[in-house]
Design a protein around this motif. Sequence first.
Motif, PDB file in Angstrom:
ATOM      1  N   LEU A   6     -50.668 114.704 -41.376  1.00 16.97           N
ATOM      2  CA  LEU A   6     -50.876 114.022 -40.097  1.00 16.97           C
ATOM      3  C   LEU A   6     -50.894 115.091 -39.007  1.00 16.97           C
ATOM      4  O   LEU A   6     -49.853 115.636 -38.642  1.00 16.97           O
ATOM      5  CB  LEU A   6     -49.743 113.020 -39.836  1.00 16.97           C
ATOM      6  CG  LEU A   6     -49.515 111.964 -40.921  1.00 16.97           C
ATOM      7  CD1 LEU A   6     -48.224 111.204 -40.663  1.00 16.97           C
ATOM      8  CD2 LEU A   6     -50.688 111.018 -41.012  1.00 16.97           C
ATOM      9  N   HIS A  22     -43.369 104.399 -35.178  1.00 16.31           N
ATOM     10  CA  HIS A  22     -43.739 105.363 -36.219  1.00 16.31           C
ATOM     11  C   HIS A  22     -42.557 105.617 -37.153  1.00 16.31           C
ATOM     12  O   HIS A  22     -42.726 105.653 -38.377  1.00 16.31           O
ATOM     13  CB  HIS A  22     -44.200 106.676 -35.571  1.00 16.31           C
ATOM     14  CG  HIS A  22     -44.397 107.794 -36.526  1.00 16.31           C
ATOM     15  ND1 HIS A  22     -45.446 107.851 -37.423  1.00 16.31           N
ATOM     16  CD2 HIS A  22     -43.663 108.921 -36.733  1.00 16.31           C
ATOM     17  CE1 HIS A  22     -45.349 108.962 -38.139  1.00 16.31           C
ATOM     18  NE2 HIS A  22     -44.275 109.628 -37.741  1.00 16.31           N
ATOM     19  N   GLY A  46     -47.775 118.553 -36.310  1.00 18.51           N
ATOM     20  CA  GLY A  46     -47.839 117.184 -36.810  1.00 18.51           C
ATOM     21  C   GLY A  46     -46.826 116.992 -37.913  1.00 18.51           C
ATOM     22  O   GLY A  46     -45.717 117.516 -37.840  1.00 18.51           O
ATOM     23  N   VAL A  63     -51.091 103.980 -44.730  1.00 22.37           N
ATOM     24  CA  VAL A  63     -51.187 105.031 -43.710  1.00 22.37           C
ATOM     25  C   VAL A  63     -51.917 104.511 -42.472  1.00 22.37           C
ATOM     26  O   VAL A  63     -51.531 104.828 -41.343  1.00 22.37           O
ATOM     27  CB  VAL A  63     -51.863 106.299 -44.291  1.00 22.37           C
ATOM     28  CG1 VAL A  63     -52.242 107.276 -43.198  1.00 22.37           C
ATOM     29  CG2 VAL A  63     -50.935 106.964 -45.304  1.00 22.37           C
ATOM     30  N   ASP A  66     -49.715 103.047 -39.811  1.00 25.45           N
ATOM     31  CA  ASP A  66     -48.855 103.910 -38.997  1.00 25.45           C
ATOM     32  C   ASP A  66     -49.350 103.821 -37.554  1.00 25.45           C
ATOM     33  O   ASP A  66     -50.527 104.062 -37.288  1.00 25.45           O
ATOM     34  CB  ASP A  66     -48.927 105.350 -39.506  1.00 25.45           C
ATOM     35  CG  ASP A  66     -48.157 106.346 -38.656  1.00 25.45           C
ATOM     36  OD1 ASP A  66     -47.485 105.957 -37.682  1.00 25.45           O
ATOM     37  OD2 ASP A  66     -48.225 107.546 -38.984  1.00 25.45           O
ATOM     38  N   VAL A  69     -51.406 106.681 -36.416  1.00 28.57           N
ATOM     39  CA  VAL A  69     -52.773 106.697 -36.932  1.00 28.57           C
ATOM     40  C   VAL A  69     -53.613 105.670 -36.177  1.00 28.57           C
ATOM     41  O   VAL A  69     -54.714 105.970 -35.702  1.00 28.57           O
ATOM     42  CB  VAL A  69     -52.790 106.428 -38.450  1.00 28.57           C
ATOM     43  CG1 VAL A  69     -54.211 106.279 -38.963  1.00 28.57           C
ATOM     44  CG2 VAL A  69     -52.065 107.541 -39.195  1.00 28.57           C
ATOM     45  N   VAL A  74     -52.551 110.983 -34.266  1.00 29.71           N
ATOM     46  CA  VAL A  74     -52.774 111.965 -35.333  1.00 29.71           C
ATOM     47  C   VAL A  74     -54.080 111.654 -36.058  1.00 29.71           C
ATOM     48  O   VAL A  74     -54.559 110.520 -36.044  1.00 29.71           O
ATOM     49  CB  VAL A  74     -51.617 111.974 -36.369  1.00 29.71           C
ATOM     50  CG1 VAL A  74     -50.309 112.409 -35.734  1.00 29.71           C
ATOM     51  CG2 VAL A  74     -51.459 110.621 -37.050  1.00 29.71           C
ATOM     52  N   THR A  75     -54.610 112.678 -36.699  1.00 24.80           N
ATOM     53  CA  THR A  75     -55.680 112.499 -37.669  1.00 24.80           C
ATOM     54  C   THR A  75     -55.050 112.639 -39.044  1.00 24.80           C
ATOM     55  O   THR A  75     -54.001 113.269 -39.196  1.00 24.80           O
ATOM     56  CB  THR A  75     -56.797 113.543 -37.492  1.00 24.80           C
ATOM     57  OG1 THR A  75     -56.246 114.847 -37.666  1.00 24.80           O
ATOM     58  CG2 THR A  75     -57.451 113.423 -36.122  1.00 24.80           C
ATOM     59  N   VAL A  76     -55.665 112.033 -40.038  1.00 29.53           N
ATOM     60  CA  VAL A  76     -55.078 111.966 -41.377  1.00 29.53           C
ATOM     61  C   VAL A  76     -55.963 112.676 -42.391  1.00 29.53           C
ATOM     62  O   VAL A  76     -57.187 112.535 -42.365  1.00 29.53           O
ATOM     63  CB  VAL A  76     -54.913 110.498 -41.825  1.00 29.53           C
ATOM     64  CG1 VAL A  76     -54.343 110.414 -43.225  1.00 29.53           C
ATOM     65  CG2 VAL A  76     -54.074 109.723 -40.853  1.00 29.53           C
TER      66      VAL A  76
END
Length: 96
Positions: A6, A22, A46, A63, A66, A69, A74-76
Amino acid sequence: MFVVILRFSENRERMGELMDAHKAWAKQGLDDGVFLMIGSLQPGLGGAILAHNISRQDLESFVDRDPFVAERIVTVEILEITPSKTDERLAFLSAV
């Protein structure tokens, strides 16, 4: 097993307002026995999660729930690992 990365995105400044939600999401992953480890990417990049006992599709769905997200804090990236050798303390990871 999976490694979930993340990485903070451009919306990082909103992190504080979503932190409790979160943390509740992360606790659910631990309580469900899916998350083995949750930690921070250094220096302040992250987070990372070690996950198992779940299909990739179900993990992706979890995910996506979250708040970090969903709100693009964040990017996953999800990396799937098929263990071939482990220390005996981690043998349960290859017993799938």
